[in-house]
Design a protein around this motif. Structure first.
Motif, PDB file in Angstrom:
ATOM      1  N   VAL A   1      -4.486  11.431 -12.984  1.00 37.60           N
ATOM      2  CA  VAL A   1      -3.053  11.200 -13.222  1.00 37.60           C
ATOM      3  C   VAL A   1      -2.468  10.358 -12.099  1.00 37.60           C
ATOM      4  O   VAL A   1      -1.696   9.417 -12.337  1.00 37.60           O
ATOM      5  N   TRP A   2      -2.833  10.656 -10.840  1.00 36.31           N
ATOM      6  CA  TRP A   2      -2.313   9.882  -9.703  1.00 36.31           C
ATOM      7  C   TRP A   2      -2.680   8.408  -9.840  1.00 36.31           C
ATOM      8  O   TRP A   2      -1.846   7.527  -9.617  1.00 36.31           O
ATOM      9  N   ALA A   3      -3.922   8.146 -10.238  1.00 40.31           N
ATOM     10  CA  ALA A   3      -4.377   6.759 -10.374  1.00 40.31           C
ATOM     11  C   ALA A   3      -3.660   6.057 -11.526  1.00 40.31           C
ATOM     12  O   ALA A   3      -3.273   4.887 -11.425  1.00 40.31           O
ATOM     13  N   ALA A   4      -3.454   6.772 -12.641  1.00 46.04           N
ATOM     14  CA  ALA A   4      -2.811   6.168 -13.811  1.00 46.04           C
ATOM     15  C   ALA A   4      -1.370   5.780 -13.508  1.00 46.04           C
ATOM     16  O   ALA A   4      -0.915   4.688 -13.849  1.00 46.04           O
ATOM     17  N   VAL A   5      -0.627   6.688 -12.852  1.00 47.41           N
ATOM     18  CA  VAL A   5       0.776   6.402 -12.539  1.00 47.41           C
ATOM     19  C   VAL A   5       0.873   5.273 -11.514  1.00 47.41           C
ATOM     20  O   VAL A   5       1.783   4.439 -11.573  1.00 47.41           O
ATOM     21  N   LYS A   6      -0.071   5.231 -10.594  1.00 44.82           N
ATOM     22  CA  LYS A   6      -0.080   4.142  -9.602  1.00 44.82           C
ATOM     23  C   LYS A   6      -0.177   2.789 -10.302  1.00 44.82           C
ATOM     24  O   LYS A   6       0.387   1.787  -9.847  1.00 44.82           O
ATOM     25  N   GLN A   7      -0.868   2.771 -11.470  1.00 46.14           N
ATOM     26  CA  GLN A   7      -1.010   1.524 -12.239  1.00 46.14           C
ATOM     27  C   GLN A   7       0.115   1.333 -13.247  1.00 46.14           C
ATOM     28  O   GLN A   7       0.104   0.381 -14.036  1.00 46.14           O
ATOM     29  N   GLY A   8       1.096   2.255 -13.244  1.00 42.65           N
ATOM     30  CA  GLY A   8       2.236   2.119 -14.143  1.00 42.65           C
ATOM     31  C   GLY A   8       1.997   2.633 -15.547  1.00 42.65           C
ATOM     32  O   GLY A   8       2.755   2.298 -16.466  1.00 42.65           O
TER      33      GLY A   8
ATOM     34  N   THR B   1       0.847  -1.193   0.000  1.00 42.79           N
ATOM     35  CA  THR B   1       0.000   0.000   0.000  1.00 42.79           C
ATOM     36  C   THR B   1       0.879   1.237   0.000  1.00 42.79           C
ATOM     37  O   THR B   1       1.639   1.474   0.919  1.00 42.79           O
ATOM     38  N   SER B   2       0.782   2.013  -1.073  1.00 44.24           N
ATOM     39  CA  SER B   2       1.624   3.213  -1.161  1.00 44.24           C
ATOM     40  C   SER B   2       0.961   4.353  -0.415  1.00 44.24           C
ATOM     41  O   SER B   2      -0.264   4.476  -0.379  1.00 44.24           O
ATOM     42  N   PRO B   3       1.751   5.209   0.209  1.00 43.36           N
ATOM     43  CA  PRO B   3       1.190   6.336   0.965  1.00 43.36           C
ATOM     44  C   PRO B   3       0.542   7.354   0.020  1.00 43.36           C
ATOM     45  O   PRO B   3       0.985   7.526  -1.111  1.00 43.36           O
ATOM     46  N   ASP B   4      -0.492   8.003   0.495  1.00 46.12           N
ATOM     47  CA  ASP B   4      -1.160   9.028  -0.310  1.00 46.12           C
ATOM     48  C   ASP B   4      -0.634  10.396   0.133  1.00 46.12           C
ATOM     49  O   ASP B   4      -1.276  11.113   0.894  1.00 46.12           O
ATOM     50  N   TYR B   5       0.573  10.715  -0.342  1.00 45.40           N
ATOM     51  CA  TYR B   5       1.174  11.993   0.027  1.00 45.40           C
ATOM     52  C   TYR B   5       0.336  13.167  -0.461  1.00 45.40           C
ATOM     53  O   TYR B   5       0.241  14.196   0.202  1.00 45.40           O
ATOM     54  N   ALA B   6      -0.258  13.003  -1.645  1.00 43.02           N
ATOM     55  CA  ALA B   6      -1.051  14.096  -2.216  1.00 43.02           C
ATOM     56  C   ALA B   6      -2.214  14.447  -1.303  1.00 43.02           C
ATOM     57  O   ALA B   6      -2.455  15.626  -1.002  1.00 43.02           O
ATOM     58  N   LYS B   7      -2.925  13.430  -0.827  1.00 44.28           N
ATOM     59  CA  LYS B   7      -4.092  13.677   0.035  1.00 44.28           C
ATOM     60  C   LYS B   7      -3.670  14.389   1.310  1.00 44.28           C
ATOM     61  O   LYS B   7      -4.306  15.353   1.750  1.00 44.28           O
TER      62      LYS B   7
ATOM     63  N   THR C   1       1.704  20.727 -12.555  1.00 44.40           N
ATOM     64  CA  THR C   1       2.964  20.284 -11.949  1.00 44.40           C
ATOM     65  C   THR C   1       2.702  19.325 -10.797  1.00 44.40           C
ATOM     66  O   THR C   1       3.326  18.258 -10.697  1.00 44.40           O
ATOM     67  N   TYR C   2       1.771  19.699  -9.907  1.00 44.37           N
ATOM     68  CA  TYR C   2       1.511  18.830  -8.759  1.00 44.37           C
ATOM     69  C   TYR C   2       0.741  17.571  -9.157  1.00 44.37           C
ATOM     70  O   TYR C   2       0.766  16.575  -8.434  1.00 44.37           O
ATOM     71  N   ALA C   3       0.084  17.587 -10.305  1.00 48.81           N
ATOM     72  CA  ALA C   3      -0.567  16.358 -10.774  1.00 48.81           C
ATOM     73  C   ALA C   3       0.479  15.276 -11.027  1.00 48.81           C
ATOM     74  O   ALA C   3       0.346  14.144 -10.551  1.00 48.81           O
ATOM     75  N   VAL C   4       1.553  15.616 -11.757  1.00 51.88           N
ATOM     76  CA  VAL C   4       2.552  14.589 -12.074  1.00 51.88           C
ATOM     77  C   VAL C   4       3.547  14.385 -10.933  1.00 51.88           C
ATOM     78  O   VAL C   4       4.042  13.271 -10.719  1.00 51.88           O
ATOM     79  N   TRP C   5       3.828  15.439 -10.162  1.00 54.30           N
ATOM     80  CA  TRP C   5       4.804  15.320  -9.072  1.00 54.30           C
ATOM     81  C   TRP C   5       4.281  14.409  -7.972  1.00 54.30           C
ATOM     82  O   TRP C   5       4.987  13.497  -7.515  1.00 54.30           O
ATOM     83  N   PHE C   6       3.046  14.614  -7.542  1.00 54.27           N
ATOM     84  CA  PHE C   6       2.509  13.754  -6.491  1.00 54.27           C
ATOM     85  C   PHE C   6       2.207  12.349  -7.006  1.00 54.27           C
ATOM     86  O   PHE C   6       2.211  11.391  -6.226  1.00 54.27           O
ATOM     87  N   ALA C   7       1.969  12.224  -8.322  1.00 52.76           N
ATOM     88  CA  ALA C   7       1.826  10.875  -8.885  1.00 52.76           C
ATOM     89  C   ALA C   7       3.122  10.103  -8.687  1.00 52.76           C
ATOM     90  O   ALA C   7       3.109   8.921  -8.291  1.00 52.76           O
ATOM     91  N   ALA C   8       4.266  10.770  -8.919  1.00 53.24           N
ATOM     92  CA  ALA C   8       5.568  10.120  -8.722  1.00 53.24           C
ATOM     93  C   ALA C   8       5.817   9.829  -7.256  1.00 53.24           C
ATOM     94  O   ALA C   8       6.284   8.730  -6.885  1.00 53.24           O
TER      95      ALA C   8
END
Length: 828
Positions: free
Chosen positions: A26-33, A3-9, A47-54
């Protein structure tokens, strides 16, 4: 991964923010690779869409209170590459990415690697790269050219390409495509995301970035409020002409700047920025220190200071060029003023987005016309922005100069096997159709320079060893290549420094060598808002001192004349069509009504279904004016094509004048244009052959070849501290051009130069579309008695080539006075 932490939330909740739907997508898509392209308006939170996805996917949870840290652990290894198109954006991006890391106690480091990075920082990065490395396409290629590149990048998991639209349509973007192809071969599961704000062809942009497919497109749902209005001149000139910079609007611009806390004043050229900055200071000396100038020829220290002062809310206004178009986040900026037409819808929206640069805040741009006809462009721009008619950007196809450079870079970066690299290169969209014959030619070119350079050791830049691995055999050539990596070929420039007897004067920036070559010691010129005097030129540096002279030259940089885009041109024609039907909606068209009334009375108005043509007999000869509204690049090719085709029917010589709206052909002998303007004249059959025959195609191709020769490594621009002059570089590339033509006519770089002339300088595809549109249109031919409001600017454009500015101004004043008197009488 667990379970990865939800830093964005966590981070958004602390700030009382609610994430937008596109950010969560974007967060959900990156979580799925998944890889993808994010397209959203400027200031919407990309910026924060892709940064928090990473961060959500790759950052490890911080230690809990029960397991306190004994000491700070080292930062995580390289995980993310963040590609930026401009060095100026790198530091700003780093600040934006750094903020959440400290708040969330994430053990990630953020570092920069651009042309501005110090040697000590580069040395540290050579030992250990940061967790997130912000870099440019050129610096990434340099990393890949390291012998240990695969080891250094072994832990990479994700790449973000910021402002992808800015790279997509040029060779720097192709260079990045090749770098990504290499990274994907090393890391088949690599996640790649592009971030863009102003694109008219998102599917193409996504396909180029993620050519193997499988990526997703995320569209920001934020409907950014964008206000576009126009500063109307107090007096409308019915016979306008381009080139007087619009300084008559200065009092109104001053009032607009006064009315808000912070503004950006965009101009289309660096020379125009210098003039407006000085004019604002002259009008308001009390603004000294709170208004500033920003363009790419100023020194980095100056630009950094301006950007930081703007961020801190210390500046009331900054006069700037496209150097501030992209990504830098200036929250205090309330509004944008655009001096003259932006010439493109995407460019206008990009600049407008510099104001109100935050989710939910409105952006406002005010257009400042520099002559009367720009009012119709302003009205058309409002229509196109409302309809979101953005210009497409297309990736170059198979530029072999970039490929040749890449081969040498990869030979440095650990070497390559021919078959493996061929498949890898074909994984880049631009080279998906690269043939084996073209590949063999490129290998032969880096091995011995092709047919005509075999005898010269400097062109044996890579060759296979006993195991078939291609490497660079000469350490000197390896050093030279590393210094030449990069496909940005800037205008030939010369450094400016204050004169100091002991040397080491303060650096001011750079201007084009051709401009300085026209000055002699003692001459004055305006730069960086200062009046300067040339002292001497030495080792590609111009030494200057402050001047007290009242008259000064203005540096002229190349690239100042941007053509009108197809989308904006279409919107302009639609406004003319409406005016022809008596519809003048909006304040701009109402203000322009007196001009359009004269145009219609003396001739006619262009429409969606007609091509306006005017003939005029004057003391100079017989004039033809055509108004296709296709932009100056197309009009250059079209004017030459028509002149050549007509001269094949009868022996004639033409003078040519062009602007964004139309073209003029002037002949000393009579031409019956009612006969000549037939469908055959606009036929697109044999277009390429006719266009090349009609132009000095050899000179145009030579100019393109100079850039190609540098990128391909044929011409070396010199070592640091001992650069070659532009004249030396041009002479070298010109020599190669002639040698290849004579002894290696099948050299593919020659063919590329010809293709680039047609595609980029003449925009032959748009020319073909324009000819097709003309053939579908009715020719609306008028024999006029005097220049009309539309043809007058073309006359001025031609006279400018042969007259001094003082004589031209006097001549224009007399002509305008006579035309205005006639217009007042109501004569047709």
């Amino acid at each position: 991964m667990g379970t990865s932490p939800d830093y964005a939330k966590r981070w958004f909740t602390v700030r009382g923010w609610k994430p937008f739907a596109f950010q969560k997508q974007v967060w959900a898509a990156v979580k799925q690779g998944q890889s993808g392209l994010l397209h959203a308006s400027t200031g919407a939170g990309k910026t924060y869409a892709v940064w928090f996805a990473a961060l959500n996917r790759f950052a490890r949870p911080a230690p809990t209170a029960e397991t306190p840290r004994k000491r700070k652990p080292p930062a995580e290894p390289l995980t993310l590459l963040w590609i930026t198109p401009m060095r100026a954006l790198a530091a700003d991006t780093a600040r934006a990415l750094q903020t959440p890391l400290a708040d969330l106690q994430i053990d990630w480091s953020v570092g920069l690697r651009t042309g501005d990075t110090s040697s000590s920082e580069r040395a540290r990065q050579s030992r250990r790269l940061p967790t997130t490395l912000i870099t440019t396409p050129e610096s990434l290629t340099l990393l890949l050219a390291r012998a240990d590149a695969q080891t250094a990048l072994a832990t990479l998991r994700m790449v973000v390409v910021d402002e992808w639209h800015e790279l997509l349509g040029n060779k720097r973007g192709v260079q990045l495509q090749l770098a990504l192809a290499r990274l994907r071969r090393w890391h088949p599961q690599l996640i790649v995301w592009g971030v863009s704000a102003t694109l008219g062809n998102q599917s193409h942009a996504q396909e180029v970035l993620i050519p193997q497919g499988g990526g997703i497109s995320v569209q920001g749902q934020i409907s950014k409020t964008l206000h576009v209005d126009t500063l109307l001149p107090a007096h409308i000139e019915r016979f306008p002409w381009a080139g007087h910079i619009g300084l008559k609007m200065l009092p109104q611009v001053v009032a607009e700047i006064e009315s808000c806390a912070s503004s950006l004043v965009f101009t289309n050229t660096r020379a125009q920025a210098e003039i407006w900055y000085q004019a604002l200071l002259d009008a308001r000396p009390d603004w000294a220190g709170i208004i500033a100038l920003h363009h790419s020829s100023l020194s980095r220290d100056t630009r950094d200071w301006v950007e930081q002062a703007l961020k801190d809310g210390l500046l009331k206004a900054v006069v700037c060029t496209s150097s501030l178009d992209l990504g830098v986040d200036f929250l205090p900026v309330e509004r944008v003023l655009q001096i003259g037409s932006a010439k493109g819808v995407a460019r206008l929206m990009q600049r407008a987005g510099r104001s109100g640069h935050a989710p939910g805040r409105a952006s406002r741009v005010t257009l400042v016309p520099t002559h009367s006809l720009e009012l119709i462009e302003a009205a058309a721009a409002q229509d196109a922005v409302a309809q979101r008619r953005l210009e497409p950007r297309l990736s170059p196809e198979r530029p072999l100069d970039v490929l040749v450079q890449h081969l040498v870079s990869m030979a440095l970066g650990g070497g390559f096997l021919s078959e493996d690299l061929y498949e890898e290169v074909r994984g880049a969209w631009a080279y998906r159709h690269l043939s084996l014959a073209q590949w063999a030619w490129a290998l032969a070119f880096v091995r011995h320079g092709g047919l005509s350079l075999t005898a010269y050791p400097d062109y044996r830049r890579a060759e296979p060893d006993d195991q078939g691995v291609w490497r660079v055999p000469d350490a000197r050539l390896a050093r030279r290549h590393r210094m030449s990596i990069g496909t940005i070929v800037s205008d030939a420039s010369i450094q400016l420094k204050f004169w100091s007897k002991g040397g080491g004067g303060k650096q001011l920036g750079s201007v084009e060598e051709a401009f300085i070559a026209r000055l002699k010691p003692g001459d004055g010129f305006l730069f960086a808002g200062r009046l300067l005097e040339l002292v001497r030129v030495e080792n590609m540096t111009a030494y200057v001192k402050r001047s007290t002279a009242k008259k000064a030259a203005i540096p002229r940089w190349n690239g100042g004349r941007m053509p009108l885009s197809s989308e904006l041109a279409h919107a302009v024609i639609m406004r003319f069509s409406a005016a022809a039907q008596g519809e003048f909606s909006g304040p701009e068209m109402q203000a322009l009504r007196p001009l359009l009334s004269v145009q219609q009375r003396w001739s006619g108005l262009p429409t969606e279904h007609s091509l306006l043509a005017e003939t005029l007999k004057s003391r100079e000869g017989w004039h033809l004016f055509l108004f296709p509204f296709a932009g100056r690049q197309v009009h250059q090719g079209l004017a030459s094509l028509l002149a050549w085709r007509v001269s094949q029917r009868q022996p004639l010589t033409f003078s040519i004048s062009i602007n964004d709206y139309g073209l003029e052909l002037l002949s000393a002998t009579e031409v019956d244009w009612s006969v000549q303007l037939n469908p055959a004249l606009f036929d697109s059959a044999h277009l390429l052959a006719d266009v090349l025959a009609s132009l000095n195609a050899g000179e145009l191709a030579l100019r393109r070849f100079r850039e190609i020769a540098r990128i391909a490594g044929l011409v070396f621009a010199g070592y640091p501290g001992a650069p070659k002059s532009t004249r030396q570089v041009q002479a070298s590339s010109g020599l190669f051009f002639e040698v290849f033509k004579q002894y290696d006519a099948d050299n593919l770089l020659l063919a590329q130069a010809g293709e680039e002339v047609l595609r980029e300088e003449l925009d032959v595809n748009r020319l073909e579309q324009t000819l097709a549109r003309i053939q579908r249109s009715r020719i609306d031919l008028h024999a006029v008695k005097r220049p009309t409001p539309l043809s007058f600017p073309l006359l001025v454009e031609r006279m400018r080539e042969s007259m001094s500015s003082e004589k031209l101004a006097d001549r224009i004043r007399r002509m305008v006075s006579d035309l205005e008197k006639t217009a007042e009488t109501g004569k047709a």
